[in-house]
Design an enzyme around this catalytic site. Structure first.
Site, PDB file in Angstrom:
ATOM      1  N   HIS A  70       0.842  -1.202   0.000  1.00  0.00           N
ATOM      2  CA  HIS A  70       0.000   0.000   0.000  1.00  0.00           C
ATOM      3  C   HIS A  70       0.876   1.251   0.000  1.00  0.00           C
ATOM      4  O   HIS A  70       0.724   2.140  -0.841  1.00  0.00           O
ATOM      5  CB  HIS A  70      -0.925  -0.006   1.217  1.00  0.00           C
ATOM      6  CG  HIS A  70      -1.542   1.327   1.519  1.00  0.00           C
ATOM      7  ND1 HIS A  70      -2.455   1.920   0.690  1.00  0.00           N
ATOM      8  CD2 HIS A  70      -1.360   2.187   2.547  1.00  0.00           C
ATOM      9  CE1 HIS A  70      -2.808   3.096   1.203  1.00  0.00           C
ATOM     10  NE2 HIS A  70      -2.164   3.283   2.325  1.00  0.00           N
ATOM     11  N   ASP A  99       7.180  21.262 -26.810  1.00  0.00           N
ATOM     12  CA  ASP A  99       7.083  19.937 -26.192  1.00  0.00           C
ATOM     13  C   ASP A  99       8.090  19.888 -25.059  1.00  0.00           C
ATOM     14  O   ASP A  99       8.692  20.891 -24.717  1.00  0.00           O
ATOM     15  CB  ASP A  99       7.377  18.822 -27.221  1.00  0.00           C
ATOM     16  CG  ASP A  99       6.691  17.522 -26.837  1.00  0.00           C
ATOM     17  OD1 ASP A  99       6.985  17.000 -25.740  1.00  0.00           O
ATOM     18  OD2 ASP A  99       5.835  17.046 -27.621  1.00  0.00           O
ATOM     19  N   TRP A 135       7.035   0.227   3.935  1.00  0.00           N
ATOM     20  CA  TRP A 135       7.558   0.942   2.762  1.00  0.00           C
ATOM     21  C   TRP A 135       8.931   1.537   3.052  1.00  0.00           C
ATOM     22  O   TRP A 135       9.629   1.971   2.167  1.00  0.00           O
ATOM     23  CB  TRP A 135       6.580   2.026   2.296  1.00  0.00           C
ATOM     24  CG  TRP A 135       6.721   3.354   2.990  1.00  0.00           C
ATOM     25  CD1 TRP A 135       6.320   3.640   4.254  1.00  0.00           C
ATOM     26  CD2 TRP A 135       7.306   4.560   2.465  1.00  0.00           C
ATOM     27  NE1 TRP A 135       6.606   4.948   4.563  1.00  0.00           N
ATOM     28  CE2 TRP A 135       7.207   5.540   3.475  1.00  0.00           C
ATOM     29  CE3 TRP A 135       7.881   4.898   1.245  1.00  0.00           C
ATOM     30  CZ2 TRP A 135       7.684   6.839   3.315  1.00  0.00           C
ATOM     31  CZ3 TRP A 135       8.357   6.202   1.084  1.00  0.00           C
ATOM     32  CH2 TRP A 135       8.263   7.158   2.115  1.00  0.00           C
ATOM     33  N   SER A 163      13.415   5.909 -13.727  1.00  0.00           N
ATOM     34  CA  SER A 163      12.309   6.642 -14.340  1.00  0.00           C
ATOM     35  C   SER A 163      12.200   8.051 -13.782  1.00  0.00           C
ATOM     36  O   SER A 163      12.085   9.030 -14.529  1.00  0.00           O
ATOM     37  CB  SER A 163      11.006   5.877 -14.108  1.00  0.00           C
ATOM     38  OG  SER A 163       9.910   6.688 -14.389  1.00  0.00           O
ATOM     39  N   SER A 164      12.244   8.154 -12.461  1.00  0.00           N
ATOM     40  CA  SER A 164      12.111   9.479 -11.852  1.00  0.00           C
ATOM     41  C   SER A 164      13.260  10.384 -12.246  1.00  0.00           C
ATOM     42  O   SER A 164      13.058  11.578 -12.478  1.00  0.00           O
ATOM     43  CB  SER A 164      12.109   9.379 -10.330  1.00  0.00           C
ATOM     44  OG  SER A 164      10.963   8.726  -9.905  1.00  0.00           O
ATOM     45  N   HIS A 247      13.005  11.846   3.473  1.00  0.00           N
ATOM     46  CA  HIS A 247      12.401  13.113   3.827  1.00  0.00           C
ATOM     47  C   HIS A 247      12.229  14.046   2.639  1.00  0.00           C
ATOM     48  O   HIS A 247      11.125  14.536   2.406  1.00  0.00           O
ATOM     49  CB  HIS A 247      13.050  13.811   5.021  1.00  0.00           C
ATOM     50  CG  HIS A 247      12.215  14.979   5.376  1.00  0.00           C
ATOM     51  ND1 HIS A 247      11.069  14.874   6.116  1.00  0.00           N
ATOM     52  CD2 HIS A 247      12.255  16.248   4.930  1.00  0.00           C
ATOM     53  CE1 HIS A 247      10.456  16.033   6.140  1.00  0.00           C
ATOM     54  NE2 HIS A 247      11.157  16.892   5.429  1.00  0.00           N
ATOM     55  N   GLU A 249      11.773  13.159  -0.162  1.00  0.00           N
ATOM     56  CA  GLU A 249      10.687  12.507  -0.893  1.00  0.00           C
ATOM     57  C   GLU A 249       9.318  13.056  -0.491  1.00  0.00           C
ATOM     58  O   GLU A 249       8.468  13.289  -1.346  1.00  0.00           O
ATOM     59  CB  GLU A 249      10.747  10.995  -0.651  1.00  0.00           C
ATOM     60  CG  GLU A 249       9.530  10.208  -1.110  1.00  0.00           C
ATOM     61  CD  GLU A 249       9.371  10.160  -2.617  1.00  0.00           C
ATOM     62  OE1 GLU A 249      10.369  10.397  -3.309  1.00  0.00           O
ATOM     63  OE2 GLU A 249       8.254   9.909  -3.082  1.00  0.00           O
ATOM     64  N   TYR A 251       8.583  15.929   0.470  1.00  0.00           N
ATOM     65  CA  TYR A 251       8.387  17.247  -0.150  1.00  0.00           C
ATOM     66  C   TYR A 251       8.289  17.135  -1.651  1.00  0.00           C
ATOM     67  O   TYR A 251       7.649  17.974  -2.307  1.00  0.00           O
ATOM     68  CB  TYR A 251       9.475  18.222   0.310  1.00  0.00           C
ATOM     69  CG  TYR A 251       9.315  18.507   1.777  1.00  0.00           C
ATOM     70  CD1 TYR A 251       8.213  19.219   2.239  1.00  0.00           C
ATOM     71  CD2 TYR A 251      10.189  17.988   2.710  1.00  0.00           C
ATOM     72  CE1 TYR A 251       8.007  19.409   3.586  1.00  0.00           C
ATOM     73  CE2 TYR A 251       9.987  18.174   4.059  1.00  0.00           C
ATOM     74  CZ  TYR A 251       8.892  18.884   4.495  1.00  0.00           C
ATOM     75  OH  TYR A 251       8.686  19.053   5.832  1.00  0.00           O
ATOM     76  N   SER A 262      -1.487  26.853  -5.909  1.00  0.00           N
ATOM     77  CA  SER A 262      -1.150  28.245  -6.220  1.00  0.00           C
ATOM     78  C   SER A 262      -1.671  28.664  -7.584  1.00  0.00           C
ATOM     79  O   SER A 262      -1.712  29.858  -7.886  1.00  0.00           O
ATOM     80  CB  SER A 262       0.369  28.433  -6.187  1.00  0.00           C
ATOM     81  OG  SER A 262       0.884  28.006  -4.961  1.00  0.00           O
ATOM     82  N   HIS A 296      14.657  13.177  11.835  1.00  0.00           N
ATOM     83  CA  HIS A 296      13.479  13.305  12.700  1.00  0.00           C
ATOM     84  C   HIS A 296      12.589  12.063  12.611  1.00  0.00           C
ATOM     85  O   HIS A 296      11.647  11.931  13.369  1.00  0.00           O
ATOM     86  CB  HIS A 296      12.695  14.595  12.418  1.00  0.00           C
ATOM     87  CG  HIS A 296      12.052  14.682  11.067  1.00  0.00           C
ATOM     88  ND1 HIS A 296      11.974  15.837  10.365  1.00  0.00           N
ATOM     89  CD2 HIS A 296      11.452  13.766  10.283  1.00  0.00           C
ATOM     90  CE1 HIS A 296      11.358  15.625   9.212  1.00  0.00           C
ATOM     91  NE2 HIS A 296      11.027  14.373   9.138  1.00  0.00           N
ATOM     92  N   HIS A 297      12.897  11.178  11.672  1.00  0.00           N
ATOM     93  CA  HIS A 297      12.187   9.895  11.639  1.00  0.00           C
ATOM     94  C   HIS A 297      12.856   8.883  12.546  1.00  0.00           C
ATOM     95  O   HIS A 297      12.398   7.752  12.648  1.00  0.00           O
ATOM     96  CB  HIS A 297      12.155   9.357  10.213  1.00  0.00           C
ATOM     97  CG  HIS A 297      11.379  10.237   9.269  1.00  0.00           C
ATOM     98  ND1 HIS A 297      10.034  10.118   9.095  1.00  0.00           N
ATOM     99  CD2 HIS A 297      11.768  11.277   8.495  1.00  0.00           C
ATOM    100  CE1 HIS A 297       9.616  11.033   8.219  1.00  0.00           C
ATOM    101  NE2 HIS A 297      10.653  11.757   7.850  1.00  0.00           N
ATOM    102  N   THR A 322       6.622  27.031   5.242  1.00  0.00           N
ATOM    103  CA  THR A 322       5.315  26.452   4.922  1.00  0.00           C
ATOM    104  C   THR A 322       4.212  27.390   5.380  1.00  0.00           C
ATOM    105  O   THR A 322       3.204  27.559   4.698  1.00  0.00           O
ATOM    106  CB  THR A 322       5.161  25.082   5.594  1.00  0.00           C
ATOM    107  OG1 THR A 322       6.366  24.347   5.422  1.00  0.00           O
ATOM    108  CG2 THR A 322       4.029  24.308   4.962  1.00  0.00           C
ATOM    109  N   LYS A 325       3.543  30.046   2.946  1.00  0.00           N
ATOM    110  CA  LYS A 325       2.682  29.618   1.844  1.00  0.00           C
ATOM    111  C   LYS A 325       1.208  29.665   2.247  1.00  0.00           C
ATOM    112  O   LYS A 325       0.370  30.184   1.517  1.00  0.00           O
ATOM    113  CB  LYS A 325       3.061  28.209   1.407  1.00  0.00           C
ATOM    114  CG  LYS A 325       4.361  28.193   0.661  1.00  0.00           C
ATOM    115  CD  LYS A 325       4.674  26.807   0.180  1.00  0.00           C
ATOM    116  CE  LYS A 325       5.662  26.888  -0.962  1.00  0.00           C
ATOM    117  NZ  LYS A 325       5.036  27.269  -2.217  1.00  0.00           N
ATOM    118  N   ARG A 444       1.565   1.420  14.944  1.00  0.00           N
ATOM    119  CA  ARG A 444       1.200   1.209  13.548  1.00  0.00           C
ATOM    120  C   ARG A 444       1.687  -0.161  13.094  1.00  0.00           C
ATOM    121  O   ARG A 444       2.390  -0.841  13.820  1.00  0.00           O
ATOM    122  CB  ARG A 444       1.774   2.319  12.663  1.00  0.00           C
ATOM    123  CG  ARG A 444       3.254   2.509  12.784  1.00  0.00           C
ATOM    124  CD  ARG A 444       3.728   3.796  12.138  1.00  0.00           C
ATOM    125  NE  ARG A 444       3.754   3.664  10.676  1.00  0.00           N
ATOM    126  CZ  ARG A 444       4.624   4.312   9.882  1.00  0.00           C
ATOM    127  NH1 ARG A 444       5.526   5.126  10.405  1.00  0.00           N
ATOM    128  NH2 ARG A 444       4.576   4.153   8.585  1.00  0.00           N
TER     129      ARG A 444
END
Ligand code: HEA
Ligand code: HEA
Ligand code: CUA
Ligand SMILES: [Cu+2]
Lengths: 526, 370, 326
Positions: A70, A99, A135, A163-164, A247, A249, A251, A262, A296-297, A322, A325, A444
């Site tokens: 998931h 293009d 994950w 790919s990315s 991390h 990721e 963002y 926006s 922080h994880h 943030t 924004k 979790r």
């Protein structure tokens, strides 16, 4: 080359061999939606098992496979490709380019995705089962203790990374090199800006993820000891490398969403975006900070206190840009002429719920408090607020907003609004109670839980089914629009919409801006 | 987001909710727990206030500046003054949060001068507790989930402490600074007891430190909080805090039992005793993988297994050394000779394996020593 | 370059290829390769040893297909360029593409360098029971002392796999001799030094080749590019010799704990990149010699390869510093 205004080729080869950014964008969008349904289906299995205490439907090992797939499918299959699809469709039109910069590579970055996910999904049927280590695939659960399917998982990740990276290089080259004359950096629509920065983040961190899985591969098959203390390595090393990717990721997931919001809020406020320049700087600051907050994880892994403090302070700082924004969006709405079509509703939903998720993020960033939150459903609630109500809501808003431009037909507004309200309510019923069970102590990644968590879990499951069902309504609405929606032909589908993509005919022709357009608007008004 | 919403939500939920639906973090019983709780509430309230302010503005605008009401859009799009203000003010708020956060963190990290050290080792899927105390017989034991499979698979009524109960809890003296040395044997686990506010990852090959001082007697429950494989959800922690004299008595009894156990290892035991003990060991240590009826699961079936029905020393070798590369771990270091003898006897005679073999502790010691 | 007739000044028409099967073919090749590779690895690690060789075939077919597709892809790009379809804007896209590709490679190496530095700076001392992060680790690894290059693994110190406290997760036996200069028999027998000299000079020779082509001096270009490729070959030869020494003479293998792991992964990936870079340069050389490709103003294929080469060279400098010397 001579002037060619051919339309698309016919049949399947149109899609297989295409180099057209709109075709590729469309493929990305459909692919990501399919992955969203698949990932959502896994989530439904999770929620069904958690409906009541006790084991009902699946075995614990299989539950972990569901959680893992998931997370992976949603992050790498649904969200990231969906925004890449959006970028493909919109960036060339927004900056007045014919293009993408490297069209054939563009096609390649798309086509390696489906087989990679096929390979990942096929692990479900392998001996020993699919990856079941979350994950985040922490070693050594994902190395010494993993099922053999982990090798396929590793290569699938490699391919997603390739790919990315190619997709991002393409976006960077397009933005840096293909802007129409007069389209200076500070005139670019914010969506283009956020994607430029996102693409930079991707090129910087996807290779690091590739490094992490490569080390895993070596530990599993060639006896190295990167993540094994007995040989002088450290399982926590894996976490550092993973989160150095992970991390940024998150963002990567949210910055394009910021871009979408926006674009849409000014359109339905009929008022220019407030603080264009500070939006750009805020995005850049978030990207910069994202590289120095990864641990922080990992507050509970036993880092020395200096590290703990550094990462805590740096993480807290992200609230500042943030916040800028959020305040800018609200100031954009302030004294506008607001109307609430479906895209705007989803943006307002985004604004409220993302901010809520940001607040819980800030709470998580407080290291001592995180000792109590970490690896509980409080974290699960946090990231679904920012990822589902953040990224998915904004993506949904984007589809409603640009769909008429893409296919020349208007979606059914009443159905769109219904979709919003069911989603909004269903989402909150699903994830709000997870804050409670998390604070009350529910870890979790567990298939079964103590009795005091039962009521909220049942609520959460019911909400998930409601939210899930509402996505089928969305699917129906989109298909019905494409097939039989009311035709629209105004270039500007929305009266408040600004930007070059609204200057081309509706539906957008197969080739746009073969000649660069004139860019009339002064800075900060797009 | 705790309290703000809890009132609201509870009202709206009342038909569903029972009294025990806890919606907020527990302040716990320790000083640090209370500090963390206060920190949590402080930050939550700050967020609530900011949230209310921000959304009030937004909702007002959504109400007052509607196009349907005929509101005309203004065209302003920047203001350096407000932009500076809403950069600086949040920054100051963050500093205000960082101060108490830092001091609480320093407290959490103050691992020195403990009066008692306990080594906690995570295994798939149980905890081992060792009291590191040079004097006397060493005290070490495993702590397994005690909830019966029938409750998990919904064939029996679930008890109050469903999934949060163990066969042998960790026992701590109250009002004593206890230091936990936390590590793991196989994969990463995490030892968490919310009420005493200790959560530390257990990392194979490294020892992490944490500490607590429990002021009140009581039973405190928690769980493993790092995904550690299939049965990660079935790895609870149960802590009994007791008064110092009670603790000393418990300790003495434990030491006595340990001594008796080593006595037992020299004796010949009755078959029934071995079978009873064997079933107990099997149920706590093996059942998760090999099934209640020896039917297998993660591990191979024990019923009718060629290994179990075959030669004793290779049977014991599998149990003692494990099978590398599989989930079958080495139980040699985990089971005493008596337990080993008992579980071997049990496996060889239960589940229709009726070999009639009886394995005595002495046999185990014998095989061990070659 | 382009025959385009764009209205707005300064903007030539951008060449957008119509449609192309290259991407799909490359996909088939890539997916078959990784699928085959995964099968081969799993047979190796989990298999019983009597697998059929189907896995190897999948891998081989995939790789061959992939390489041929890439060749035809680059061939197409070259043909288009020669046919004058590429505007200077497209050229700029290629430049950007190559630059950011190299940047992504830098980040890939950063992961491994990061791992090396983290292990040396933190993990090693912690395992030895030093520092805030590891003061109690003596309970697990009594007697382990940390040095770099490590002379032993924690596992060996406590007496091997079966004696360690944690579960068995493989056997790690440290090397007898490390690759540090102090362990070399004699300064001239220390291969890394020679390799450094070779690689540094190859960076210089490729630069000379570049100046030659800028001056339209094809002969000089060919010669210096040829020398560069030759140096690359020598480098790879010495690297192979070094690996032979490591495995056969020094007992330094992938299983030699974290020293072996970081040593082989860093030098190995670097070596792989050298091989790639050399192939790229070789192709440019062949193009120049056989087809008279490249002019003073149009030589991007070579230029990109030379950037790549400089990048590989810079990585080596860091490697030399952090893997061998420090
Ligand atoms: C889209 C993705 C996304 C986004 C945007 C964020 C945003 C943030 N996240 Fe989140 N996070 C995740 C996705 C995301 N996160 C995921 C997936 C995980 C779990 C991974 C896993 O373990 O599986 C996670 C986990 C996670 C953790 C680890 C928790 C744990 O495992 O113990 C932490 C800890 O610091 C954290 C913090 C933050 C912070 C501080 C922000 C900030 O960016 C938020 C900033 C926003 C605001 C603060 C709100 C708006 C601001 C204002 C209105 C201004 C004024 C406000 C104040 C001054 C208070 N996140
Ligand atoms: C952007 C990413 C993303 C998105 C969109 C979602 C969407 C959802 N997530 Fe996900 N989630 C993650 C990212 C995401 N999640 C991650 C990273 C994790 C951590 C994994 C880990 O721990 O390793 C996680 C973990 C996670 C958990 C915790 C699992 C655990 O710890 O064991 C739960 C539990 O409730 C959950 C639920 C949901 C639900 C109900 C949705 C819903 O929004 C989904 C809704 C969509 C659909 C339902 C699909 C559409 C409908 C159909 C297919 C038709 C069939 C359905 C019906 C008829 C009802 N998620
Ligand atoms: Cu042990 Cu989770
Ligand atoms: Cu993060």
């Amino acid at each position: 080359m001579g002037d060619h205004h051919h339309g698309p080729a016919q049949g399947i080869s149109r899609w297989l061999f295409t180099t057209n950014h709109k075709d590729i964008g469309t493929m990305y969008l459909w692919f990501s939606f399919a992955m969203f349904l698949l990932g959502g289906f896994f989530a439904m299995v999770i929620r069904a098992e958690l409906f009541q205490p006790g084991m009902q439907l699946v075995e614990p090992g299989f539950f972990n496979q569901m959680t893992t797939l998931h997370g992976l499918v949603m992050v790498f299959g649904a969200i990231m490709p969906s925004f890449v699809g959006l970028a493909n469709w919109l960036i060339p039109m927004m900056i007045g380019a014919p293009d993408m910069a490297l069209p054939r590579m563009n096609n390649w970055s798309f086509w390696i995705l489906p087989p990679a996910f096929l390979m990942l999904a096929s692990t479900l049927f392998m001996e020993g089962g699919a990856p079941a280590f979350g994950w985040t695939f922490y070693a050594p659960l994902s190395t010494t203790y993993a099922a053999p399917s982990v090798t396929f998982f590793i290569f699938a990740i490699h391919i997603l990374g390739v790919s990315s990276i190619m997709g991002s290089i393409n976006i960077i080259a397009t933005v840096m090199n293909m802007r129409a004359p007069g389209m200076t950096y500070m005139k670019m629509p914010l969506f283009v800006w956020t994607w430029l920065i996102t693409a930079f983040l991707l090129v910087a961190v996807m290779p690091v993820l590739a490094g992490a899985v490569t080390m895993m591969l070596m530990d599993i098959h060639f006896g190295t000891s990167f993540f094994s203390a007995a040989g002088g390595g450290d399982p926590v090393l894996f976490q550092h490398i993973f989160w150095f990717f992970g991390h940024p990721e998150v963002y990567i997931i949210i910055l394009p969403a910021f871009g979408v919001v926006s674009q849409i809020i000014p359109a339905f406020s009929r008022k220019p975006l407030f603080g264009y320049a500070s939006m750009v700087y805020a995005t850049a600051s978030i990207a910069f900070l994202s590289f120095i907050v990864w641990a922080h994880h990992m507050y509970t892994v036993g880092m020395p206190i200096a590290g703990e403090l550094f990462f805590m302070y740096a993480t807290m700082l992200i609230a500042v840009p943030t916040g800028v924004k959020v305040f800018n969006w609200i100031s954009t709405m302030w004294r506008g002429a607001l109307s609430f079509e479906t895209p705007m509703l989803f943006c307002i939903g985004f604004l409220i719920l993302f901010t809520l998720g940001g607040f819980t993020g800030l709470m998580l960033s407080i290291a001592p408090a995180d000792f109590q939150y970490h690896d509980t459903y409080f974290v699960v609630a946090h990231f679904h607020y920012v990822m589902v109500a953040g990224a998915v809501f904004s993506m949904t808003a984007a589809v409603y907003y640009w769909l008429p431009k893409w296919c020349g037909r208007m979606y059914n507004e009443a159905m769109g609004k219904t979709h919003f309200w069911i989603s909004f309510i269903g989402f909150n019923i699903t994830f709000f109670p997870q804050h409670f069970v998390g604070l009350a102590g529910m870890p979790r990644r567990i298939p079964d839980y103590a009795l005091q968590f039962a009521d909220f879990n049942m609520m959460s499951s019911i909400g998930a089914f409601i939210y899930g069902a509402s996505q089928l309504l969305f699917l129906y609405n989109v298909v019905a629009t494409i097939v039989a929606g009311k035709p629209v032909s105004d270039e500007k589908v929305w009266d408040g919409a600004e930007g070059l993509e609204w200057t081309v005919p509706t539906p957008a022709p197969y080739h746009t801006f073969e000649e660069p357009p004139l860019v009339p608007k002064p800075a900060g008004t797009i | 987001m705790g309290k703000r919403v809890s009132g609201l939500t509870l009202a709206f939920l009342s038909p569903l909710s029972v009294a025990q639906n806890q919606v907020n973090m527990s302040p716990g019983v320790t000083e640090i727990g209370a500090d963390i709780f206060e920190l949590h509430m402080l930050i939550m309230w700050i967020c609530v206030v900011i949230g209310i302010a921000v959304f009030a503005v937004m909702f007002y605008s959504m109400y007052a500046h509607r196009k349907s009401k005929g509101h005309q859009a203004a065209q302003f799009h920047e203001s350096t003054k407000v932009e500076v203000a809403w950069t600086v003010v949040p920054f100051l708020i963050l500093i205000a949060m960082a101060v108490p956060a830092t001091s609480t963190l320093l407290e959490v990290y103050d691992n020195d001068e403990a009066e008692l050290d306990i080594l906690i080792t995570g295994y798939q899927w149980k905890w081992k507790y060792e009291y590191l105390d040079e004097s006397g017989e060493p005290v070490a034991f495993f702590s397994n989930l005690a909830t019966p499979q029938e409750e998990i698979y919904n064939t029996a009524h679930k008890g109050d402490n469903y999934l949060l109960e163990v066969d042998e809890p960790l026992v701590l003296p109250t009002n004593t600074k206890v230091r936990f040395l936390i590590t793991a044997n196989d994969v990463i686990h995490s030892w968490w007891v919310p009420e005493i506010a200790v959560k530390r990852d257990a990392i194979p090959g490294f020892i992490n430190e944490a500490w607590t001082r429990v002021p009140e007697e009581g039973i405190y429950r928690g769980q493993c909080t790092e995904l550690c494989g299939a049965y990660h959800g079935f790895m609870p922690v149960e802590v009994h805090a007791v008064s110092r004299p009670e603790f000393d008595a418990w300790m003495a009894a434990k030491r006595g039992a340990a001594a008796a156990e080593s006595q037992l290892a020299m004796q010949t035991l009755a078959v029934d005793d071995l079978m009873d003990k064997g079933k107990a060991v099997y149920d706590s240590a093996c059942l998760a993988c090999h099934g209640a009826q020896g039917e297998g699961g993660i591990g191979n079936a024990i019923a009718g297994s060629a290994v179990v029905l075959g030669d004793l020393s290779s049977h014991m070798a599998v149990v003692a050394k494990g099978v590398s590369g599989t989930a079958m771990q080495a139980f040699g270091g985990q089971l005493s000779d008596v337990d080993m003898a008992a579980v071997l006897t049990y496996q060889r005679n239960a589940f229709g394996n009726n070999t009639g073999d009886v394995v005595q502790p002495g046999d185990v010691t014998g095989i061990k020593n070659g | 370059m382009s025959s385009s007739s764009s209205a707005s000044a300064g903007h030539e028409k951008y060449y957008v290829p119509e449609s192309s099967s290259l991407a799909v073919r490359a996909t088939i090749g890539l997916i078959l390769s990784v699928f085959g590779a995964a099968l081969v690895l799993n047979d190796m690690t989990y298999g019983s040893g009597d697998e059929s060789s189907a896995s190897v075939w999948v891998l081989t077919v995939g790789l061959v297909f992939f390489i041929f597709t890439l060749a035809s892809w680059f061939g197409t790009a070259i043909r288009e360029n020669l046919a004058g379809m590429n505007s200077s804007q497209l050229h700029q896209s290629y430049v950007l593409g190559m630059f950011w590709f190299i940047f992504s490679e830098v980040m890939f190496f950063a992961a491994f360098f990061g791992a090396l530095l983290y292990v040396r700076q933190f993990v090693g001392p912690w395992l030895a029971g030093e520092g805030e992060g590891g003061r109690m680790n003596g309970l697990l690894w009594p007697g382990f002392e940390f040095a770099w290059p490590p002379v032993t693994t924690p596992q060996e110190v406590v007496g091997g796999v079966d004696a360690q406290v944690i579960a068995n997760n493989g056997a790690f036996v440290s090397q007898e001799t490390s690759m540090a200069p102090a362990d070399a028999h004699a300064w001239y027998a220390w291969l890394p030094m020679w390799n450094t000299l070779i690689l540094l000079s190859s960076s210089a020779t490729v630069h000379v080749a570049h100046t030659a082509i800028l001056a339209d001096n094809r002969k000089k270009f060919n010669v210096w590019l040829g020398i560069t490729v030759g140096l690359a070959l020598i480098f790879l030869g010495l690297q192979a010799a070094e690996y032979y020494e490591a495995y056969v003479l020094y007992g330094l293998t992938l299983n030699s704990g974290i020293y072996g792991s970081t040593f082989f992964m860093l030098t190995g990936f670097h070596g792989f990149h050298v091989a790639m870079g050399m192939t790229m340069l070789l192709i440019q050389l062949v193009r120049s010699v056989r087809r008279q490709h490249f002019t003073a103003t149009d030589h991007f294929g070579f230029e990109a390869s030379s950037w790549y080469w400089h990048f590989v060279d810079v990585v080596w400098v860091f490697l030399f510093l952090f893997v061998y010397i420090l």
